[in-house]
Design a protein around this motif. Structure first.
Motif, PDB file in Angstrom:
ATOM      1  N   PHE A 165       0.665  -1.008   0.170  1.00  0.00           N
ATOM      2  CA  PHE A 165      -0.017   0.111   0.110  1.00  0.00           C
ATOM      3  C   PHE A 165       0.782   1.107   0.166  1.00  0.00           C
ATOM      4  N   GLU A 166       0.369   2.416  -0.784  1.00  0.00           N
ATOM      5  CA  GLU A 166       1.355   3.560  -0.905  1.00  0.00           C
ATOM      6  C   GLU A 166       1.515   3.898   0.280  1.00  0.00           C
ATOM      7  N   THR A 167       0.429   3.808   1.318  1.00  0.00           N
ATOM      8  CA  THR A 167       0.298   4.706   2.396  1.00  0.00           C
ATOM      9  C   THR A 167       0.730   3.712   3.942  1.00  0.00           C
ATOM     10  N   LEU A 168       1.462   3.064   3.341  1.00  0.00           N
ATOM     11  CA  LEU A 168       2.147   1.487   5.049  1.00  0.00           C
ATOM     12  C   LEU A 168       3.701   2.079   4.615  1.00  0.00           C
ATOM     13  N   LYS A 169       4.766   2.669   6.215  1.00  0.00           N
ATOM     14  CA  LYS A 169       5.829   2.243   6.031  1.00  0.00           C
ATOM     15  C   LYS A 169       6.598   1.626   6.820  1.00  0.00           C
ATOM     16  N   CYS A 170       7.105   1.326   6.876  1.00  0.00           N
ATOM     17  CA  CYS A 170       8.069   0.237   7.647  1.00  0.00           C
ATOM     18  C   CYS A 170       9.217   0.663   8.452  1.00  0.00           C
ATOM     19  N   VAL A 171       9.770   1.004   9.411  1.00  0.00           N
ATOM     20  CA  VAL A 171      11.065   0.986   9.589  1.00  0.00           C
ATOM     21  C   VAL A 171      11.451  -0.093  10.657  1.00  0.00           C
ATOM     22  N   PRO A 172      11.827  -1.522   9.404  1.00  0.00           N
ATOM     23  CA  PRO A 172      12.489  -2.777   9.951  1.00  0.00           C
ATOM     24  C   PRO A 172      13.331  -3.144  10.885  1.00  0.00           C
ATOM     25  N   ALA A 173      13.302  -4.075  11.362  1.00  0.00           N
ATOM     26  CA  ALA A 173      14.491  -4.649  12.443  1.00  0.00           C
ATOM     27  C   ALA A 173      15.024  -5.606  11.857  1.00  0.00           C
ATOM     28  N   THR A 174      16.983  -5.617  12.176  1.00  0.00           N
ATOM     29  CA  THR A 174      16.965  -6.391  11.469  1.00  0.00           C
ATOM     30  C   THR A 174      18.149  -7.011  12.871  1.00  0.00           C
ATOM     31  N   ILE A 175      19.008  -8.246  12.221  1.00  0.00           N
ATOM     32  CA  ILE A 175      19.739  -8.900  13.627  1.00  0.00           C
ATOM     33  C   ILE A 175      20.448  -8.633  14.522  1.00  0.00           C
ATOM     34  N   ASP A 176      20.674  -7.598  13.999  1.00  0.00           N
ATOM     35  CA  ASP A 176      21.566  -6.546  14.556  1.00  0.00           C
ATOM     36  C   ASP A 176      20.292  -6.286  16.770  1.00  0.00           C
ATOM     37  N   LEU A 177      19.538  -6.109  15.595  1.00  0.00           N
ATOM     38  CA  LEU A 177      18.966  -5.868  17.451  1.00  0.00           C
ATOM     39  C   LEU A 177      18.740  -6.380  18.497  1.00  0.00           C
ATOM     40  N   ALA A 178      19.242  -8.005  17.810  1.00  0.00           N
ATOM     41  CA  ALA A 178      19.271  -9.295  19.079  1.00  0.00           C
ATOM     42  C   ALA A 178      20.456  -8.687  20.058  1.00  0.00           C
ATOM     43  N   GLY A 179      21.392  -8.266  19.885  1.00  0.00           N
ATOM     44  CA  GLY A 179      21.836  -6.976  21.219  1.00  0.00           C
ATOM     45  C   GLY A 179      21.687  -5.916  21.364  1.00  0.00           C
ATOM     46  N   ALA A 180      20.845  -5.048  20.733  1.00  0.00           N
ATOM     47  CA  ALA A 180      20.805  -3.754  21.180  1.00  0.00           C
ATOM     48  C   ALA A 180      20.173  -3.346  22.698  1.00  0.00           C
ATOM     49  N   GLU A 181      19.748  -4.436  23.540  1.00  0.00           N
ATOM     50  CA  GLU A 181      18.956  -4.982  25.570  1.00  0.00           C
ATOM     51  C   GLU A 181      20.601  -4.332  25.692  1.00  0.00           C
ATOM     52  N   ILE A 182      21.826  -5.113  25.214  1.00  0.00           N
ATOM     53  CA  ILE A 182      23.458  -4.589  26.401  1.00  0.00           C
ATOM     54  C   ILE A 182      23.637  -3.582  25.500  1.00  0.00           C
ATOM     55  N   ASP A 183      23.396  -3.001  24.233  1.00  0.00           N
ATOM     56  CA  ASP A 183      24.334  -1.543  23.635  1.00  0.00           C
ATOM     57  C   ASP A 183      23.419  -0.742  24.561  1.00  0.00           C
ATOM     58  N   LEU A 184      21.830  -1.130  24.846  1.00  0.00           N
ATOM     59  CA  LEU A 184      21.353   0.494  25.752  1.00  0.00           C
ATOM     60  C   LEU A 184      21.818   0.897  26.701  1.00  0.00           C
ATOM     61  N   VAL A 185      22.395  -0.209  27.193  1.00  0.00           N
ATOM     62  CA  VAL A 185      22.727   0.128  29.137  1.00  0.00           C
ATOM     63  C   VAL A 185      23.536   1.212  29.370  1.00  0.00           C
ATOM     64  N   SER A 186      24.294   1.515  28.224  1.00  0.00           N
ATOM     65  CA  SER A 186      25.096   2.696  28.573  1.00  0.00           C
ATOM     66  C   SER A 186      25.366   3.915  28.288  1.00  0.00           C
ATOM     67  N   LYS A 187      23.920   3.972  27.443  1.00  0.00           N
ATOM     68  CA  LYS A 187      23.330   4.931  26.639  1.00  0.00           C
ATOM     69  C   LYS A 187      22.618   6.067  27.518  1.00  0.00           C
ATOM     70  N   VAL A 188      22.870   7.328  27.037  1.00  0.00           N
ATOM     71  CA  VAL A 188      22.191   7.892  27.923  1.00  0.00           C
ATOM     72  C   VAL A 188      20.666   8.181  27.225  1.00  0.00           C
ATOM     73  N   ALA A 189      19.802   8.375  28.713  1.00  0.00           N
ATOM     74  CA  ALA A 189      18.194   8.665  28.672  1.00  0.00           C
ATOM     75  C   ALA A 189      17.970   7.395  27.691  1.00  0.00           C
ATOM     76  N   ARG A 190      18.454   6.074  28.200  1.00  0.00           N
ATOM     77  CA  ARG A 190      18.495   4.609  27.234  1.00  0.00           C
ATOM     78  C   ARG A 190      16.853   4.473  26.651  1.00  0.00           C
ATOM     79  N   GLU A 191      15.917   4.720  27.944  1.00  0.00           N
ATOM     80  CA  GLU A 191      14.017   4.519  27.773  1.00  0.00           C
ATOM     81  C   GLU A 191      13.995   5.480  26.667  1.00  0.00           C
ATOM     82  N   MET A 192      14.346   6.710  26.842  1.00  0.00           N
ATOM     83  CA  MET A 192      13.985   7.097  26.323  1.00  0.00           C
ATOM     84  C   MET A 192      14.232   8.022  23.952  1.00  0.00           C
ATOM     85  N   ARG A 193      15.079   7.125  23.825  1.00  0.00           N
ATOM     86  CA  ARG A 193      15.710   6.756  22.576  1.00  0.00           C
ATOM     87  C   ARG A 193      14.512   6.733  21.212  1.00  0.00           C
TER      88      ARG A 193
END
Length: 295
Positions: free
Chosen positions: A110-138
Motif C-alpha cells: 500500500f502506498e500509505t504504509l511504511k515500515c522501520v525494519p528490524a535486523t538481526i543486530d537488534l538482538a544485541g540492542a538490550e546490552i548496547d542500550l545500557v550505556s546510552k544516555v536516556a536509554r528509555e527515551m531514544r
C-alpha cells in the motif's frame, strides 16, 4: 447461494461484510495515534495483529508507520521489507542516532504504509542500550522528530504501530515511552490472562516514572474458535477484566492469516475476502472510530 448450509451462510455473511467495508471510510484522527502492540507471552498473534491492522488502516487511505523493534523481524518480513544483514533499521536509530527518515522503507502493498525494519543486530540492542544516555527515551525522541518532519512536509502520519518483542526489556520500555496507547492482543486459549498481570504492572510503572500519558486503549481477542467452549469462556473472562477496552471484533483461527507471511504479504492483500482479512479490517475500523470517540 444456498444459505441453509453452514458453509453457504458463512460465505453469504462474509460477502455482506466485504460489501459494507468497501463503502466505509475510516476517519482520520485529529493527531497522530501511537500504539504499542505488546504482550510478553509469545504466540498470541502480536506481530500478525500489528501488520494486518496497519495494512487494513492503510487500505482505507490512512498514513501508517510500522516500527518493528522485535529482533526476529517478523513484521518486516510480513510487509516485504528487506531486513537482511547490512540493512539500516531501528537498531541504527536506537544505538547510532540515525534519523528514522534515513531507514524507513515503503511497503509494496500500500502506498500509505511504511515500515522501520528490524535486523538481526537488534538482538544485541538490550546490552548496547545500557550505556546510552536516556536509554528509555531514544525511540520517543527519534519518533517525535520524524513525525514533526512529516507534519512540516504536509505528510502527517495518522497511525504509528510499534511491534514489540515478547519480553519486558529495554526495547519494550522504549516502545511504551514512545507511545500514548497500549494495544494488547490476547489469544482465546488456556492461560490467556496468565502473565498479563505482569504486563499491567510494567505499564503502571512506566506511567508513574516515564510516560504518564500512556494508557491501555485496545484489547483484541485472537485465534478465536467458535466451535469450542474454551474460546467463549476465555472471551468472556477477558471482557470481564477489560470491559471498556476489548474490541467487539474477534480474530478467528484462519489458514489464510497463517499463510500470508510466507508470501511476504499481509492477509489484507493476500486474501482480502477471507474471514481473517475481513475481521482485521473490522478491528481496524473499530480502532479508528474509537479514536474519534475518545479524542
Amino acid at each position: 447461494m444456498d444459505e441453509s448450509t453452514p458453509l453457504g451462510a458463512q460465505i453469504a455473511r462474509d460477502h455482506r461484510r466485504a460489501e459494507r467495508l468497501a463503502s466505509t471510510t475510516f476517519p482520520s484522527p485529529d493527531q497522530t495515534r501511537i500504539l504499542t502492540i505488546a504482550n510478553q507471552k509469545g504466540g498470541v498473534g502480536k506481530t500478525t495483529t500489528t501488520v494486518n491492522v496497519a495494512a487494513a488502516l492503510a487500505s482505507h487511505g490512512l498514513e501508517v508507520l510500522v516500527v518493528d523493534i522485535d529482533p526476529q523481524g517478523n513484521a518486516s518480513t510480513a510487509l516485504s521489507i528487506d531486513h537482511s544483514t547490512g540493512v539500516d533499521g531501528i537498531y541504527e536509530v536506537l544505538i547510532d542516532d540515525y534519523d528514522i527518515s534515513e531507514v524507513v522503507a515503503q511497503s509494496p502493498e500500500f502506498e500509505t504504509l511504511k515500515c522501520v525494519p528490524a535486523t538481526i543486530d537488534l538482538a544485541g540492542a538490550e546490552i548496547d542500550l545500557v550505556s546510552k544516555v536516556a536509554r528509555e527515551m531514544r525511540l520517543h525522541r527519534a519518533l517525535t522528530k520524524y513525525l514533526e518532519e512529516q507534519d512540516e512536509a504536509g505528510q502527517r502520519v495518522d497511525y504509528v504501530l510499534i511491534d514489540c518483542p515478547p519480553s519486558l526489556g529495554l526495547l519494550t520500555v522504549n516502545a511504551f515511552v514512545a507511545a500514548r496507547e497500549v494495544f494488547i492482543p490476547i489469544q482465546c486459549e488456556y492461560y490467556a490472562l496468565e502473565g498479563v498481570s505482569q504486563l499491567l504492572k510494567s505499564i503502571q510503572m512506566i506511567q508513574q516514572h516515564l510516560n504518564p500519558e500512556l494508557w491501555i486503549s485496545t484489547v483484541l481477542l485472537t485465534m478465536y474458535d467458535g466451535r469450542t467452549r474454551l474460546s467463549a469462556q476465555v472471551a468472556e473472562e477477558v471482557r470481564t477484566h477489560f470491559e471498556d477496552q476489548v474490541l467487539r471484533t474477534v480474530i478467528p483461527r484462519s489458514v489464510r492469516i497463517s499463510e500470508a507471511p510466507s508470501y511476504g504479504r499481509t492477509v489484507i492483500s493476500y486474501e482480502p475476502s477471507s474471514s481473517g482479512a475481513l475481521s482485521y479490517r473490522e478491528a481496524a475500523e473499530e480502532i479508528s472510530l474509537r479514536g474519534i470517540k475518545n479524542g
